[in-house]
Design a protein around this motif. Sequence first.
Motif, short mmCIF file in Angstrom:
data_model
loop_
_atom_site.label_atom_id
_atom_site.label_comp_id
_atom_site.label_asym_id
_atom_site.label_seq_id
_atom_site.Cartn_x
_atom_site.Cartn_y
_atom_site.Cartn_z
N PHE A 151 25.08 60.83 88.89
CA PHE A 151 24.64 61.85 89.62
C PHE A 151 25.44 62.99 90.20
O PHE A 151 25.03 64.18 89.87
CB PHE A 151 23.96 61.12 90.80
N TYR A 152 26.63 62.78 90.39
CA TYR A 152 27.54 63.63 90.75
C TYR A 152 28.12 64.64 89.88
O TYR A 152 28.15 65.74 89.79
CB TYR A 152 28.70 62.88 91.22
N ARG A 153 28.11 64.04 88.45
CA ARG A 153 28.31 64.97 87.35
C ARG A 153 27.21 65.59 86.64
O ARG A 153 27.26 66.28 85.88
CB ARG A 153 28.83 63.97 86.04
N GLY A 154 26.20 65.36 87.20
CA GLY A 154 24.86 66.02 86.64
C GLY A 154 24.48 65.48 85.41
O GLY A 154 23.53 66.33 84.57
N ALA A 155 24.79 64.35 84.96
CA ALA A 155 24.28 63.80 83.75
C ALA A 155 22.98 63.33 83.71
O ALA A 155 22.72 62.76 82.70
CB ALA A 155 25.26 62.36 83.61
N TYR A 156 22.14 63.53 84.83
CA TYR A 156 20.86 63.03 84.68
C TYR A 156 19.81 64.25 84.18
O TYR A 156 18.65 64.08 84.08
CB TYR A 156 20.26 62.74 86.02
N LYS A 157 20.46 65.40 84.09
CA LYS A 157 19.59 66.60 83.68
C LYS A 157 19.33 66.55 82.22
O LYS A 157 19.62 65.84 81.32
CB LYS A 157 20.45 67.84 84.12
N PRO A 158 18.45 67.46 81.90
CA PRO A 158 17.88 67.38 80.58
C PRO A 158 18.88 67.63 79.51
O PRO A 158 19.75 68.22 79.77
CB PRO A 158 17.04 68.72 80.58
N PRO A 159 18.85 66.80 78.52
CA PRO A 159 17.71 65.92 77.83
C PRO A 159 17.71 64.59 78.25
O PRO A 159 17.38 63.80 77.55
CB PRO A 159 17.77 66.40 76.55
N ARG A 160 18.54 64.22 79.39
CA ARG A 160 18.78 62.67 79.68
C ARG A 160 18.14 62.34 80.87
O ARG A 160 18.32 61.29 81.56
CB ARG A 160 20.40 62.57 80.15
N GLU A 161 16.78 62.97 80.98
CA GLU A 161 16.01 62.33 82.02
C GLU A 161 15.45 60.99 82.06
O GLU A 161 15.46 60.05 82.82
CB GLU A 161 14.91 63.31 82.35
N PHE A 162 15.41 60.84 80.53
CA PHE A 162 14.69 59.29 80.40
C PHE A 162 15.87 58.25 80.70
O PHE A 162 15.26 57.21 81.18
CB PHE A 162 14.17 59.32 79.12
N ASN A 163 16.87 58.41 80.03
CA ASN A 163 18.00 57.37 80.34
C ASN A 163 18.38 57.32 81.95
O ASN A 163 18.75 56.35 82.27
CB ASN A 163 19.38 57.63 79.61
#
Length: 267
Positions: A151-163
């Motif tokens: 979350f801190y690194r923003g790795a949840y942003k597109p295109p990784r929302e599903f993961n």
Amino acid sequence: MSVTDDRTDVAPDRASDDVETDGVDEAFDLVRDTAIGKSIFRSPRRVTPRDRAAGHWASFLLHIYPVKIRRRELGFRYSWYLGVISTVLLGSLVASGVYLMFFYVPSPANAYTNIQTIQTEVPFGQYVRNVHRWSAHLMVLAVAAHMARVFYRGAYKPPREFNWVIGVVLLLLTLLLSFTGYLLPWDQLAFWAVTVGTEMAGYVPVIGDQVKEILLGGPTVDSSTLLRFYVLHVAVLPSLLIFTLMIHLWRWRKDAMFDQEAEDADE
């Protein structure tokens, strides 16, 4: 798996594909050429980068990982190895849990006595139980820290929302595994902790009463509750977690490949 620089991926010259073998490789080739060697080593020796990639794709254990990875992704500061730590702790929990299952009976008449027997009479029983307990605590911390770092690194942003959603499911399954295992010692601490926990679940809007009924198997914590928690803890939740983890790793591999392709396109 080969390692590439952060911004470059230079294909080697075809002349460099003809790698000179040293003494060890020559000895290994001699062994492969024998009748016994041919019966053991059925695939050709991987020499060129294309051959190594083909071997990578053909391996059941390696195919979930990208063939190429950037060098900085192997460093500790990139991920703190929290995903690897969580997976190793899961393996520790499975191994120690299977050992403990041989000596535990999920019934109110035997559960507490079985725990005492494990700690005092079973070979390495107390050690294995402590490994299981501490691995559970550390896995909760590692998974939560992994999610916080993503979350801190923003790795949840597109295109990784599903993961990211899959990761949230893994966190919930990890918490449920810890919660269901808490009742199995069948002591006063476990009894009242689960009583409070199931009462809290009963206040969930709309489905609270149904969730409480499913967990307890009756109006209070009794033998049905212990059996249900045991089945959830050793069969249902671990199966769901391992299946979800496989999807998580597969999606992680695909996302890593997308990143590599995007950087290659920018060059």
